[in-house]
Design an enzyme around this catalytic site. Sequence first.
Site, PDB file in Angstrom:
ATOM      1  CD  GLN A 214      -2.902  -0.281   0.046  1.00 37.22           C
ATOM      2  OE1 GLN A 214      -2.915   0.000  -0.797  1.00 37.22           O
ATOM      3  NE2 GLN A 214      -4.213  -1.650  -0.240  1.00 37.22           N
TER       4      GLN A 214
ATOM      5  CB  CYS B  48     -17.772  -8.243   2.734  1.00 40.06           C
ATOM      6  SG  CYS B  48     -17.865  -6.802   3.448  1.00 40.06           S
TER       7      CYS B  48
ATOM      8  CB  SER C  45       1.158  -5.922  -5.423  1.00 34.32           C
ATOM      9  OG  SER C  45      -0.332  -6.709  -6.603  1.00 34.32           O
ATOM     10  CB  ALA C  46       1.574  -4.287 -10.657  1.00 36.54           C
TER      11      ALA C  46
HETATM   12  C1  LIG Z   1      -3.500  -6.003  -1.764  1.00 39.06           C
HETATM   13  C2  LIG Z   1      -2.342  -6.007  -0.404  1.00 39.06           C
HETATM   14  C3  LIG Z   1      -1.588  -7.400  -0.512  1.00 39.06           C
HETATM   15  C4  LIG Z   1      -2.491  -8.794  -1.744  1.00 39.06           C
HETATM   16  O1  LIG Z   1      -1.713  -8.003  -3.213  1.00 39.06           O
HETATM   17  P1  LIG Z   1      -1.607  -9.059  -4.351  1.00 39.06           P
HETATM   18  O2  LIG Z   1      -0.910  -8.818  -5.531  1.00 39.06           O
HETATM   19  O3  LIG Z   1      -3.128  -8.640  -4.450  1.00 39.06           O
HETATM   20  O4  LIG Z   1      -1.956 -10.722  -4.330  1.00 39.06           O
HETATM   21  C5  LIG Z   1      -1.551  -7.915   0.327  1.00 39.06           C
HETATM   22  N1  LIG Z   1      -0.628  -6.120   1.307  1.00 39.06           N
HETATM   23  C6  LIG Z   1      -1.419  -5.663   1.288  1.00 39.06           C
HETATM   24  C7  LIG Z   1      -1.342  -5.058   2.351  1.00 39.06           C
HETATM   25  C8  LIG Z   1      -2.059  -6.021   0.177  1.00 39.06           C
HETATM   26  O5  LIG Z   1      -2.763  -4.254   0.153  1.00 39.06           O
END
Ligand SMILES: *Cc1c(COP(=O)(O)O)cnc(C)c1O
Length: 381
Positions: free
Chosen positions: A180, A327, A200-201
């Site tokens: 994040q 949810c 993550s992209a």
């Molecule tokens: C979205 C998220 C993940 C998982 O990422 P993906 O690429 O969807 O597997 C892990 N940690 C955090 C803090 C995230 O916000």
Amino acid sequence: MVPIYLDNNATTPVDPEVLRAMLPYFTNHFGNAASRNHAFGWAAEEAVQQAREQVATLLHAEADEIIFTSGATEAINLAIKGTYEIHGGGDQHIITCATEHKAVLDTCGHLEKSGASVTYLPVNREGLINIKDLESAIQQNTVLIAVMYANNETGVVQPVAEIAAITKQKGIVFFTDATQAVGKIPVDVNQCGIGMLCLSAHKMYGPKGVGALYIRRKNPRVRLTAQIDGGGHEKGMRSGTLNVPGIVALGKACALCATYMPHESLHLKELRDKLENALLSIDGVSVNGTPAHRLPHVSNLSFSKIKGNNLLTEISKTIAVSSGSACTSANPAPSHVLKAMGVEDGVAKNAIRFGLGRFTTEAEIDYTIQKVTGIVMGMKA
Ligand SMILES: *Cc1c(COP(=O)(O)O)cnc(C)c1O
């Protein structure tokens, strides 16, 4: 204008510039980056190398410290399981935090079944860990400290530089889930002394299904075992044919974030504060997560004086937001993050996460203020 998208912590749209950058790698430049003896392979390999440099630049890392994965979840599994394994498995000790993403918590849970011991650090009402708790949790057999950079539900930013300093002094690897944070706030793996970091992209205006793990190469070098075996791609750390278009897109997304961040983070903070201050003027509304250490585009609010349980349902008719609940069932359980912060179950169930993003407009925020205020006033107990 409706529905309005304020769920950018769940996923972001692909930036049109990112899409433009990746498209040729589906058609004209479709080569396999591992094909060493022809031009199709070379073009793919060159594009991957450029992307590796773009990702590294955003993190202040070196290109050869970046391993491409299918996303943050895979990178997290590699970091945690790979570290545990290289230290011999068994009853090695891992320290993490109660408010981590499920990808971290469930991976640690998996290792507990294999005999690992795991300490889950508590957080205070503001969502922050206590550095003293971390220090006293360290044992002789602690091999890894996994504490997230910024929380996906509240935006709370943990004191990563302080955590890194302690881990360095004790000779323990520090892994941070920065999914994040990367692209939203400055992240410097060297300034902070981070050992491993995932991203993550699709949380930063790139496509779903691609991410990366940063693995420190020196001062000190971080070692771990691969979790996916095969053709030896990514220096043997992650086998499998590279997702060239996705990787190109991730590189471009990182480059755009580096360019846009100074202006974008200020702009989003202004919009977020406008929304938050307007909603905080309603009786019974409060912020979850310390305002002092928080991502600029996130607001997690509790609405405590609400009749009934359908605040989210009402808001979601026109505005895409997320709740403070998992949810996954008919009777939603309060979020583990808010629970760990000591928010009462009844209040946590009426928590709403607003996640602004690159394409959020002031008109959308004005509409959201008006709409949410109307709904909340109508549901007031
Ligand atoms: C979205 C998220 C993940 C998982 O990422 P993906 O690429 O969807 O597997 C892990 N940690 C955090 C803090 C995230 O916000």
